[in-house]
Write a protein that holds these residues in place. Sequence first.
Motif, short mmCIF file in Angstrom:
data_model
loop_
_atom_site.label_atom_id
_atom_site.label_comp_id
_atom_site.label_asym_id
_atom_site.label_seq_id
_atom_site.Cartn_x
_atom_site.Cartn_y
_atom_site.Cartn_z
N MET A 135 0.84 -1.19 0.00
CA MET A 135 0.00 0.00 0.00
C MET A 135 0.88 1.24 0.00
O MET A 135 1.84 1.33 0.76
N ASN A 136 0.55 2.20 -0.83
CA ASN A 136 1.28 3.45 -0.87
C ASN A 136 0.90 4.34 0.30
O ASN A 136 -0.25 4.35 0.72
N GLU A 137 1.87 5.07 0.76
CA GLU A 137 1.67 6.02 1.85
C GLU A 137 2.40 7.31 1.47
O GLU A 137 3.28 7.30 0.63
N LEU A 138 2.04 8.38 2.14
CA LEU A 138 2.73 9.65 1.98
C LEU A 138 2.86 10.26 3.36
O LEU A 138 1.85 10.38 4.07
N SER A 139 4.06 10.59 3.76
CA SER A 139 4.30 11.20 5.06
C SER A 139 5.25 12.36 4.92
O SER A 139 6.12 12.36 4.04
N SER A 140 5.10 13.35 5.79
CA SER A 140 6.04 14.47 5.79
C SER A 140 6.59 14.65 7.21
O SER A 140 5.89 14.40 8.20
N TYR A 141 7.84 15.07 7.27
CA TYR A 141 8.55 15.22 8.53
C TYR A 141 9.23 16.58 8.57
O TYR A 141 9.76 17.04 7.55
N GLN A 142 9.23 17.21 9.72
CA GLN A 142 9.94 18.47 9.96
C GLN A 142 11.23 18.09 10.67
O GLN A 142 11.20 17.48 11.74
N ILE A 143 12.37 18.45 10.08
CA ILE A 143 13.66 18.04 10.62
C ILE A 143 14.56 19.26 10.82
O ILE A 143 14.65 20.12 9.94
N THR A 144 15.20 19.30 11.97
CA THR A 144 16.21 20.32 12.26
C THR A 144 17.51 19.60 12.55
O THR A 144 17.55 18.67 13.36
N LEU A 145 18.56 20.03 11.87
CA LEU A 145 19.88 19.43 12.08
C LEU A 145 20.69 20.27 13.06
O LEU A 145 20.55 21.49 13.10
N ASN A 146 21.53 19.61 13.84
CA ASN A 146 22.39 20.36 14.74
C ASN A 146 23.78 20.58 14.14
O ASN A 146 24.59 21.33 14.69
N ARG A 147 24.07 19.90 13.03
CA ARG A 147 25.32 20.09 12.29
C ARG A 147 25.12 19.53 10.88
O ARG A 147 24.25 18.69 10.65
N PRO A 148 25.95 19.97 9.94
CA PRO A 148 25.78 19.51 8.56
C PRO A 148 26.01 18.01 8.42
O PRO A 148 26.77 17.40 9.17
N LEU A 149 25.34 17.43 7.44
CA LEU A 149 25.51 16.02 7.13
C LEU A 149 26.80 15.81 6.34
O LEU A 149 27.24 16.70 5.61
N LYS A 150 27.36 14.63 6.47
CA LYS A 150 28.52 14.26 5.68
C LYS A 150 28.05 13.75 4.32
O LYS A 150 26.91 13.29 4.18
N THR A 151 28.90 13.83 3.33
CA THR A 151 28.55 13.41 1.98
C THR A 151 28.11 11.94 1.94
O THR A 151 27.14 11.60 1.27
N ASN A 152 28.79 11.08 2.70
CA ASN A 152 28.40 9.67 2.68
C ASN A 152 27.02 9.45 3.30
O ASN A 152 26.31 8.52 2.93
N GLN A 153 26.59 10.31 4.22
CA GLN A 153 25.25 10.21 4.79
C GLN A 153 24.20 10.61 3.77
O GLN A 153 23.11 10.03 3.72
N ILE A 154 24.51 11.59 2.96
CA ILE A 154 23.59 12.01 1.90
C ILE A 154 23.50 10.91 0.84
O ILE A 154 22.42 10.59 0.34
N MET A 155 24.64 10.31 0.51
CA MET A 155 24.66 9.22 -0.47
C MET A 155 23.83 8.03 0.02
O MET A 155 23.14 7.38 -0.78
N LYS A 156 23.85 7.76 1.32
CA LYS A 156 23.07 6.65 1.86
C LYS A 156 21.57 6.90 1.73
O LYS A 156 20.79 5.98 1.55
#
Length: 110
Positions: free
Chosen positions: A1-22
């Motif tokens: 079954m398809n779903e659609l969800s949205s999340y509000q996210i606040t980061l405390n520091r920038p993500l690393k490139t490998n985290q974005i790639m994951k």
Amino acid sequence: MNELSSYQITLNRPLKTNQIMKVYKTISKNGCDLYLHQNQLIADAGHLPKLLSFFLFMDKEESFVMIIDGECVDDVYNEIEDEWEDHIAESTCRRKYNDAMVENETSILV
């Protein structure tokens, strides 16, 4: 079954490139769509250059919205949240829709 969800996210520091790639690999393997939004920035995470650009240009002091559309949305989000665990200051689910709810509505709030 398809779903659609949205999340509000606040980061405390920038993500690393490998985290974005994951994130890119996670949505690719699960066959879902993921979109990011902050102010005037919008990115379809299925396109790696757009995903990387979003995190390059985003305001790290402000929260952003993550929208996931597909099957097993909660599992996909949990996998991303686990990967970003040390970088997330705050994360809340804004909206959740199942397949029937999306089909019945002309427009939905995310």
